[in-house]
Design a protein around this motif. Structure first.
Motif, PDB file in Angstrom:
ATOM      1  N   ASP A 153      37.353  31.756 -17.644  1.00  0.00           N
ATOM      2  CA  ASP A 153      36.407  32.042 -16.562  1.00  0.00           C
ATOM      3  C   ASP A 153      37.084  32.690 -15.358  1.00  0.00           C
ATOM      4  OD1 ASP A 153      34.247  31.149 -17.977  1.00  0.00           O
ATOM      5  OD2 ASP A 153      34.091  29.218 -16.972  1.00  0.00           O
ATOM      6  N   ILE A 216      33.342  35.396 -14.638  1.00  0.00           N
ATOM      7  CA  ILE A 216      32.485  34.364 -15.223  1.00  0.00           C
ATOM      8  C   ILE A 216      31.236  35.027 -15.795  1.00  0.00           C
ATOM      9  CG2 ILE A 216      31.198  32.242 -14.792  1.00  0.00           C
ATOM     10  CD1 ILE A 216      33.025  31.756 -12.397  1.00  0.00           C
ATOM     11  N   SER A 218      27.696  35.950 -16.390  1.00  0.00           N
ATOM     12  CA  SER A 218      26.513  35.824 -15.555  1.00  0.00           C
ATOM     13  C   SER A 218      25.234  35.923 -16.383  1.00  0.00           C
ATOM     14  CB  SER A 218      26.511  36.912 -14.479  1.00  0.00           C
ATOM     15  OG  SER A 218      25.303  36.934 -13.766  1.00  0.00           O
ATOM     16  N   ASN A 274      29.505  30.100 -24.413  1.00  0.00           N
ATOM     17  CA  ASN A 274      28.513  30.325 -23.359  1.00  0.00           C
ATOM     18  C   ASN A 274      27.566  31.478 -23.701  1.00  0.00           C
ATOM     19  OD1 ASN A 274      28.828  30.709 -19.710  1.00  0.00           O
ATOM     20  ND2 ASN A 274      27.068  30.278 -20.987  1.00  0.00           N
ATOM     21  N   ASN A 314      23.374  32.244 -16.536  1.00  0.00           N
ATOM     22  CA  ASN A 314      24.057  31.027 -16.106  1.00  0.00           C
ATOM     23  C   ASN A 314      23.594  30.635 -14.708  1.00  0.00           C
ATOM     24  OD1 ASN A 314      25.757  30.125 -18.194  1.00  0.00           O
ATOM     25  ND2 ASN A 314      27.281  31.682 -17.726  1.00  0.00           N
ATOM     26  N   LEU A 316      25.097  29.050 -11.653  1.00  0.00           N
ATOM     27  CA  LEU A 316      26.407  28.739 -11.098  1.00  0.00           C
ATOM     28  C   LEU A 316      26.263  28.132  -9.707  1.00  0.00           C
ATOM     29  CD1 LEU A 316      28.246  32.062 -12.086  1.00  0.00           C
ATOM     30  CD2 LEU A 316      28.130  29.932 -13.380  1.00  0.00           C
ATOM     31  N   LYS A 347      29.633  26.049 -13.656  1.00  0.00           N
ATOM     32  CA  LYS A 347      28.463  26.186 -14.516  1.00  0.00           C
ATOM     33  C   LYS A 347      27.661  24.889 -14.484  1.00  0.00           C
ATOM     34  CE  LYS A 347      30.817  29.441 -17.566  1.00  0.00           C
ATOM     35  NZ  LYS A 347      31.530  29.600 -18.865  1.00  0.00           N
ATOM     36  N   HIS A 350      21.855  26.596 -17.386  1.00  0.00           N
ATOM     37  CA  HIS A 350      21.481  27.963 -17.722  1.00  0.00           C
ATOM     38  C   HIS A 350      19.972  28.013 -17.934  1.00  0.00           C
ATOM     39  CE1 HIS A 350      21.820  26.384 -21.939  1.00  0.00           C
ATOM     40  NE2 HIS A 350      20.852  27.262 -22.194  1.00  0.00           N
TER      41      HIS A 350
END
Length: 358
Positions: A153, A216, A218, A274, A314, A316, A347, A350
């Motif tokens: 990440d 990371i 997205s 992910n 995600n 975040l 995270k 989601h």
């Protein structure tokens, strides 16, 4: 090989959100889950039948854990390979430690993939500032300096815009055990997820088009529009070769750069990933159920899309506070991971949307 039947116990090394979603997928199939994780927040334990809190070097605790399990897996790739090797002597561990040996070292990973015919970014190993400066002279700038081990990440890496930034970058990532990657000009990033069972049968999901921010993930969209289908096929074939070479069992994810000359391998994750979270609602069989099926020796499930367009974003940091707005959207499926501290870049959950048009 005898299948591990419903009613058995699946051990999961690691207590994060991937373990949580594996446990949630195992329950409808009739499996019990036992989570092994070090001290600290372990959101997977909240939905598991049992948990062990101990360090990965605690062999007595590992042996007790193995005695309660019929098959063991792991939910992140930084579990020590020695831990997995110890457990393999006691119970089936899928995937095995061979996958960790490759994935935990960026140099080993690149050399392994190159030996299978894959193409990677140009790279040089770095142990000293002089080697970094020599590598930059050969590969040019911009370039990315990464730790060979334990980066994810966007952590453990530094972008170098010019040779003047070499010393600062070298110090920022620890100054040893590094790899310098030359810049790859790419049109998009995508990932391929393959599931492989103990007998070698494989299925693969449609390619996932990924957008990263600050290292990371997205957003992921499926199908991966705009990428040459032939290049996607070539990437998929490489992932299958990787899985076969490792005698891999479970879900394997590999990330690629899409370039005009074909796919460039970036990195692999020997676990659910992910970029595959969309499969919970967006595919006929989620990656989490598929992993359970694979490690237990059950028939693999179908992987077709359930909507013309699937999008996963995600959540975040404090963006998870938008849950009320998300729940009001009839196209949205919200997943929160139960984490307490919404720090920037963490995270927290989601959201997946099933949409009518690609």
């Amino acid at each position: 090989m005898m299948a591990i039947l419903p009613g058995a116990t699946i051990g999961i090394l690691g207590g994060g959100q991937l373990g949580r979603m594996l446990a949630l997928a195992a329950a409808p199939l009739g499996y019990r889950v036992h989570v092994f994780a070090p001290e600290g927040e372990a959101v997977a334990s909240e939905v598991a039948a049992a948990e062990t809190r101990a360090g990965y070097s605690d062999e007595a605790a590992l042996a007790r854990f193995a005695a309660d399990c019929d098959v063991i897996t792991y939910e992140f790739e930084n579990v020590p390979s020695a831990t997995v090797a110890f457990l393999e002597a006691l119970k089936p561990v899928r995937p095995g430690h061979a996958a960790l040996d490759v994935a935990q070292d960026r140099l080993s990973e690149k050399q392994f993939v190159e030996a299978l015919g894959g193409r990677t970014a140009p790279y040089r190993t770095v142990e000293t500032l002089a080697e970094l400066e020599a590598g930059l002279a050969e590969l040019g700038a911009p370039a990315i300096l990464k730790t060979r081990r334990f980066g994810y990440d966007g952590k453990g890496q530094a972008r170098i815009g010019s040779t003047a930034e070499a010393a600062e970058a070298f110090a920022s990532v620890g100054g040893k055990g590094l790899i310098l990657e030359g810049f790859v000009r790419f049109d998009a990033e995508f990932s391929i997820l393959v599931a492989r069972c103990p007998r070698g049968r494989e299925v693969h999901y449609p390619a996932c088009l990924n957008v990263h921010e600050d290292g990371i993930l997205s957003r992921t969209t499926i199908p991966a529009e705009g990428i040459d289908p032939g290049h996607l096929d070539a990437a998929t074939a490489l992932v299958v070769r990787i899985a076969d070479a490792l005698d891999y069992v479970g879900v394997l994810a590999c990330e690629f750069f899409a370039t005009e000359n074909g796919p460039v391998f970036n990195e692999m994750a020997p676990r659910v990933h992910n970029s595959g979270h969309w499969t919970i609602e967006g595919a006929e069989t989620s990656q989490f159920e598929q992993h359970v099926r694979a490690i237990c020796g059950l028939p693999l499930g179908p992987v077709g899309l359930t909507a013309p367009l699937v999008e996963m974003r995600n959540l975040l940091g404090d963006s998870s506070a938008e849950w009320g707005r998300i729940l009001a959207d009839p196209t949205a499926h919200l997943h929160l991971y139960g984490k307490r501290d919404a720090v920037p870049g963490r995270k927290m959950g989601h959201v997946t949307r099933l949409l009518p048009q690609p």
